[in-house]
Design a protein around this motif. Structure first.
Motif, PDB file in Angstrom:
ATOM      1  N   GLY A  93       2.806  26.011  93.082  1.00  0.00           N
ATOM      2  CA  GLY A  93       3.988  25.426  92.467  1.00  0.00           C
ATOM      3  C   GLY A  93       5.206  25.365  93.371  1.00  0.00           C
ATOM      4  N   TYR A  94       5.145  26.043  94.519  1.00  0.00           N
ATOM      5  CA  TYR A  94       6.314  26.055  95.408  1.00  0.00           C
ATOM      6  C   TYR A  94       6.443  24.707  96.133  1.00  0.00           C
ATOM      7  CZ  TYR A  94       7.366  31.121  95.200  1.00  0.00           C
ATOM      8  OH  TYR A  94       7.724  32.396  94.816  1.00  0.00           O
ATOM      9  N   ASN A  95       7.679  24.353  96.400  1.00  0.00           N
ATOM     10  CA  ASN A  95       7.969  23.200  97.258  1.00  0.00           C
ATOM     11  C   ASN A  95       8.808  23.702  98.437  1.00  0.00           C
ATOM     12  OD1 ASN A  95      10.538  23.653  96.268  1.00  0.00           O
ATOM     13  ND2 ASN A  95      10.377  22.058  94.694  1.00  0.00           N
ATOM     14  N   THR A  96       9.316  22.782  99.225  1.00  0.00           N
ATOM     15  CA  THR A  96      10.047  23.210 100.433  1.00  0.00           C
ATOM     16  C   THR A  96      11.416  23.808 100.107  1.00  0.00           C
ATOM     17  OG1 THR A  96      10.877  20.961 100.763  1.00  0.00           O
ATOM     18  CG2 THR A  96       8.868  21.593 101.985  1.00  0.00           C
ATOM     19  N   ASP A  97      11.948  23.530  98.914  1.00  0.00           N
ATOM     20  CA  ASP A  97      13.183  24.221  98.515  1.00  0.00           C
ATOM     21  C   ASP A  97      12.899  25.714  98.289  1.00  0.00           C
ATOM     22  OD1 ASP A  97      14.870  22.004  98.493  1.00  0.00           O
ATOM     23  OD2 ASP A  97      14.777  21.717  96.315  1.00  0.00           O
ATOM     24  N   LEU A  98      11.840  25.980  97.520  1.00  0.00           N
ATOM     25  CA  LEU A  98      11.549  27.373  97.150  1.00  0.00           C
ATOM     26  C   LEU A  98      11.048  28.199  98.332  1.00  0.00           C
ATOM     27  CD1 LEU A  98       9.806  27.171  93.635  1.00  0.00           C
ATOM     28  CD2 LEU A  98      12.229  27.521  94.176  1.00  0.00           C
ATOM     29  N   ILE A  99      10.411  27.564  99.295  1.00  0.00           N
ATOM     30  CA  ILE A  99       9.749  28.365 100.326  1.00  0.00           C
ATOM     31  C   ILE A  99      10.732  28.941 101.344  1.00  0.00           C
ATOM     32  CG2 ILE A  99       9.214  26.602 102.096  1.00  0.00           C
ATOM     33  CD1 ILE A  99       6.903  29.433 100.821  1.00  0.00           C
ATOM     34  N   ILE A 100      11.866  28.305 101.550  1.00  0.00           N
ATOM     35  CA  ILE A 100      12.717  28.736 102.671  1.00  0.00           C
ATOM     36  C   ILE A 100      13.146  30.204 102.553  1.00  0.00           C
ATOM     37  CG2 ILE A 100      14.961  28.351 103.806  1.00  0.00           C
ATOM     38  CD1 ILE A 100      14.294  25.357 103.793  1.00  0.00           C
ATOM     39  N   PRO A 101      13.705  30.635 101.403  1.00  0.00           N
ATOM     40  CA  PRO A 101      14.061  32.069 101.335  1.00  0.00           C
ATOM     41  C   PRO A 101      12.848  32.991 101.392  1.00  0.00           C
ATOM     42  CG  PRO A 101      14.462  30.972  99.222  1.00  0.00           C
ATOM     43  CD  PRO A 101      14.155  29.892 100.213  1.00  0.00           C
ATOM     44  N   VAL A 102      11.706  32.529 100.941  1.00  0.00           N
ATOM     45  CA  VAL A 102      10.486  33.346 100.980  1.00  0.00           C
ATOM     46  C   VAL A 102       9.983  33.444 102.420  1.00  0.00           C
ATOM     47  CG1 VAL A 102       8.048  33.394 100.255  1.00  0.00           C
ATOM     48  CG2 VAL A 102       9.866  32.941  98.575  1.00  0.00           C
ATOM     49  N   PHE A 103       9.978  32.325 103.108  1.00  0.00           N
ATOM     50  CA  PHE A 103       9.546  32.330 104.509  1.00  0.00           C
ATOM     51  C   PHE A 103      10.380  33.308 105.326  1.00  0.00           C
ATOM     52  CE2 PHE A 103      10.229  30.758 108.845  1.00  0.00           C
ATOM     53  CZ  PHE A 103       8.937  30.881 109.333  1.00  0.00           C
ATOM     54  N   GLU A 104      11.669  33.341 105.058  1.00  0.00           N
ATOM     55  CA  GLU A 104      12.543  34.253 105.827  1.00  0.00           C
ATOM     56  C   GLU A 104      12.117  35.717 105.673  1.00  0.00           C
ATOM     57  OE1 GLU A 104      16.406  33.183 104.369  1.00  0.00           O
ATOM     58  OE2 GLU A 104      16.493  31.340 105.584  1.00  0.00           O
TER      59      GLU A 104
END
Lengths: 263, 263
Positions: free
Chosen positions: B38-49
């Motif tokens: 369900g994640y998109n590129t908006d949601l992933i950025i803080p998670v990737f960090e």
């Protein structure tokens, strides 16, 4: 962390127990394969010391929550093979591995780690000897294993589990009984007489999950939360999604974000 | 490290691309699944960090050698869905992820990391809409995707790859061409119109390995050595097996043991 020999190394093949665990635990625990074909309990000890970080040296290293130790297929080979480890030394080596993690005096002491021992599977030694000879194009030699030897080593693991107080997944007995105590039918679980096929790994996977459910239910995948929240929860309060998407512990449902969660 | 949405999260299912990679790279590189349904590129950025450690904070953290970034299936959903990300923002988010690793000014700068972008697969939007309605027991609603939109997002990834100078595995085009540009035949690669089955993952796995072979051959599994030596080499000089079984770099064949090897 799956510590073992070739039967563990092949655990990511199609239907393998490592792949099944990784699917079941995705977003909750990583599955780290530390299987080394041909290794026995003599060879693994110096390697294990480099795979399992002492907590004082590496305070930020991810914690190993479940350590599966699965050796014996090589140790139990007959004394004429280089990989043979005498039964008492095999048991002492397994005990040393367990105590490295469970003894408070050990630099690798890790009270959060649930250690699980597994017994080696029954070996179809004649089938292996013939397949090996065909593969190498040489004459069939005397088998490197026999039935009673493999059984004795499996029993040795059960004894170590009892004396150390750690759970044992008795793969040997489960597979032998699932085969109706018929050596030919053991072949349904092995692709070459020694290594497991998908059906063999399925048996191992379910036996391992049952043991986790019984002995350490808090590490069963159903009792863990995802380290990062589900997208529906993030979208329910999108304005705060940055705050909500902080890493949290998989092991404490509803817990606050924990920067040292097991990722 | 596989960074993506549900199509990555399901990568350890039977025949999945994560399981195939883990099998191919065993004893050489660990495969870390960071797929979030369900994640998109908006949601992933803080998670990737939080998944990709800044090297100055965590000098002993294992280095990510290959970072696969595979988003778009959710971003490209139609504007009425909460997960939709407009094309220009999608491209900007992908660019930010790439630059987080490749820009010398970034705290996550990691010159050893080969970043690979993947395009989202074609979506059978009608099939998905019908299957979803059946699963939830509700009336069929207007599809959340359409063909042209998914194609545009795939093209957007190719553009980001060009402008950032990173390789792109064009899953969209490969799958569309393998299906003879026939939407019904795309169904051979998808189990529900959106997510990949084993045949779809097989296509993706081979395309990814080809890209590694071409763009970063030193990270192809055939060009790596096992981090710990093979047992035959240890037995060839058993008296010294403790010394010989020191961790070494998988990336420098014949190298001396390296305590910071990518384990």
């Amino acid at each position: 962390m799956l510590l073992g020999d070739s039967i563990t190394e092949f655990g990511f093949t199609s239907g393998g127990f490592a792949a099944r665990l990784a699917e079941a635990y995705v977003r909750k625990m990583d599955v780290i394969n530390r299987g080394f074909g041909g290794y026995n309990t003599d060879l693994i000890i110096p390697v294990f010391e480099q795979c399992f970080a002492p907590q004082q040296d590496e305070p930020n290293a991810p914690k190993v929550r479940i350590l599966v130790i699965w050796f014996g297929a090589n140790d139990a080979s007959l004394p004429h093979t280089p990989q043979h480890v005498p039964l008492e030394r095999y048991k002492a080596n397994l005990t040393a591995l367990v105590q490295a993690v469970r003894s408070p005096a050990s630099p690798r002491y890790s009270p959060e780690t649930c250690v699980i021992l597994m017994t080696p599977p029954p070996v179809q030694h004649e089938r292996w000897a013939h397949g090996y000879a065909a593969m190498k194009g040489v004459a069939v030699q005397a088998p490197d294993w026999d039935f009673d030897m493999a059984k004795m080593y499996a029993e040795g693991v059960v004894e170590v589990g009892k004396s150390e107080g750690v759970p044992v997944v008795d793969v040997w007995t489960k597979m032998w009984e699932a085969a109706g105590k018929d050596m030919d039918k053991v072949g349904e679980f092995l692709f070459d007489g020694l290594h497991l096929n998908a059906k063999g790994y399925e048996l191992v996977y379910h036996a391992l999950i049952e043991t986790i459910a019984e002995k350490k239910p808090e590490y069963h995948y159903d009792n863990l939360q995802t380290v990062f929240m589900n997208f529906t929860d993030l979208y329910a309060d999108f304005a705060n999604h940055r705050k909500l998407s902080k890493k949290r512990s998989a092991y404490e449902k509803g817990s606050l974000p924990d920067p040292k969660a097991g990722l």
